[in-house]
Motif scaffolding. Structure first.
Motif, short mmCIF file in Angstrom:
data_model
loop_
_atom_site.label_atom_id
_atom_site.label_comp_id
_atom_site.label_asym_id
_atom_site.label_seq_id
_atom_site.Cartn_x
_atom_site.Cartn_y
_atom_site.Cartn_z
N HIS A 1 0.82 -1.21 0.00
CA HIS A 1 0.00 0.00 0.00
C HIS A 1 0.86 1.26 0.00
N HIS A 2 2.00 1.17 0.69
CA HIS A 2 2.87 2.35 0.79
C HIS A 2 4.27 1.88 1.16
N GLY A 3 5.27 2.63 0.72
CA GLY A 3 6.64 2.33 1.10
C GLY A 3 7.53 2.08 -0.10
N GLU A 4 8.81 1.92 0.18
CA GLU A 4 9.79 1.71 -0.88
C GLU A 4 10.69 0.53 -0.54
N VAL A 5 11.11 -0.19 -1.59
CA VAL A 5 12.04 -1.30 -1.45
C VAL A 5 13.11 -1.13 -2.51
N TRP A 6 14.38 -1.05 -2.10
CA TRP A 6 15.48 -0.82 -3.02
C TRP A 6 16.49 -1.95 -2.91
N LEU A 7 16.95 -2.43 -4.05
CA LEU A 7 18.01 -3.43 -4.08
C LEU A 7 19.06 -2.99 -5.09
N ASP A 8 20.25 -2.70 -4.59
CA ASP A 8 21.35 -2.28 -5.45
C ASP A 8 20.91 -1.16 -6.38
N HIS A 9 20.27 -0.15 -5.78
CA HIS A 9 19.82 1.06 -6.49
C HIS A 9 18.64 0.82 -7.43
N GLN A 10 18.00 -0.32 -7.33
CA GLN A 10 16.83 -0.61 -8.17
C GLN A 10 15.56 -0.58 -7.33
N PRO A 11 14.51 0.10 -7.78
CA PRO A 11 13.28 0.24 -6.99
C PRO A 11 12.35 -0.97 -7.17
N LEU A 12 12.45 -1.93 -6.27
CA LEU A 12 11.61 -3.13 -6.37
C LEU A 12 10.13 -2.79 -6.20
N HIS A 13 9.83 -1.74 -5.47
CA HIS A 13 8.44 -1.40 -5.18
C HIS A 13 7.68 -0.96 -6.43
N THR A 14 8.38 -0.68 -7.51
CA THR A 14 7.70 -0.30 -8.76
C THR A 14 7.55 -1.50 -9.71
N MET A 15 8.00 -2.67 -9.28
CA MET A 15 8.09 -3.82 -10.19
C MET A 15 7.01 -4.88 -9.94
N LYS A 16 6.76 -5.68 -10.97
CA LYS A 16 5.99 -6.91 -10.83
C LYS A 16 6.91 -7.98 -10.27
N SER A 17 6.34 -9.13 -9.87
CA SER A 17 7.15 -10.18 -9.26
C SER A 17 8.23 -10.69 -10.21
N TYR A 18 7.89 -10.86 -11.50
CA TYR A 18 8.88 -11.38 -12.44
C TYR A 18 10.00 -10.37 -12.67
N GLN A 19 9.66 -9.07 -12.58
CA GLN A 19 10.68 -8.04 -12.73
C GLN A 19 11.60 -8.00 -11.51
N ALA A 20 11.04 -8.21 -10.32
CA ALA A 20 11.85 -8.28 -9.11
C ALA A 20 12.81 -9.46 -9.18
N ALA A 21 12.32 -10.58 -9.72
CA ALA A 21 13.18 -11.76 -9.90
C ALA A 21 14.31 -11.45 -10.87
#
Length: 250
Positions: free
Chosen positions: A74-94
């Motif tokens: 609903h809210h918040g941010e998730v970053w991995l190695d400068h990449q914004p996971l919170h803007t991604m679909k599951s396959y994109q996060a993978a």
């Protein structure tokens, strides 16, 4: 909340340069408010034990990080190695390097060990080769032509971890890797995770066997009612009986 726990609560800023960072996560299952402002960081190559009582929001936090189905962020941010996971679909996060090993392992029925591994490598980026996997998981090499769902519980857990490594991952999320396993098998899985750490793979582990997880981890993050109540060294939790009793029932 105790004074001891309060001084360790994370106050995320959203601008931390950590290798992995989640900031002010809020997530729901339907109308149930499960993850309530979770923030913590992980350094590259570090193992963090994400702990708490049943229903504290641990698995929901992992699934939110990996963008897997529900819960819904609903809210918040998730970053991995400068990449914004919170803007991604599951396959994109993978594809961005997140490898989730779920509690139920999700071995594909009707597929052999090797077919399960090859299926993980259909889409790029590809991680470990089959040869490297069998070198680190010799038991899987011995059973490469056996149907994955007929393996023992410990072997299925090995296959689930190996399948994640078959992708080019930067962050390994382990959800209850010791669940239902005999102590001798738990030791084998621990050795595998230790080897992963030596290889520099950043890992977050959720585990009800908190002592085993703490002995393996560098740091601990404890959740209670969907919120972070402690973020510090794993050894500090091991040394603090009051803290363990209050939040882990140990």
């Amino acid at each position: 909340m105790s004074d001891h726990a309060e001084k360790h609560v994370v106050r995320g800023t959203g601008s931390d340069p950590a290798f992995f960072s989640c900031w002010n996560l809020h997530a729901y299952y339907g109308e149930s408010y499960i993850v309530q402002g979770v923030s913590f960081d992980v350094r590259e190559g570090e193992i963090v034990a994400l702990l708490g009582r049943n229903g504290a929001g641990k698995t929901s936090t992992l699934r939110t990080i990996a963008q897997i189905g529900s819960p819904q962020l609903h809210h918040g941010e998730v970053w991995l190695d400068h990449q914004p996971l919170h803007t991604m679909k599951s396959y994109q996060a993978a594809q961005a390097g997140v490898g989730l090993v779920p509690e139920d392992r999700r071995i594909i029925p009707g597929f052999t060990v090797e077919e399960n591994l090859k299926l993980a490598q259909i889409a790029k980026p590809i991680g470990w080769s089959l040869e490297r996997i069998y070198d680190h998981f010799p038991r899987l090499g011995e059973r490469r032509h056996q149907e994955g769902t007929t393996l023992s519980g410990g072997e299925q857990q090995m296959l689930s971890v190996a399948r994640a490594l078959a992708r080019d991952i930067k962050l390994l999320l382990l959800d209850e890797p010791y669940e239902g396993l005999a102590p001798v098998i738990v030791k084998e899985i621990e050795k595998i995770v230790e080897n992963i750490k030596e290889l520099g793979i950043t890992t977050i582990i959720v585990e009800q066997n908190a002592i085993a997880a703490l002995e393996l981890a560098d740091r601990a993050v404890i959740l209670d009612m969907g919120q972070v109540v402690f973020d510090g060294s794993a050894q500090e939790v091991l040394d603090n009986t009051e803290l363990r009793h209050q939040y882990l029932a140990l």
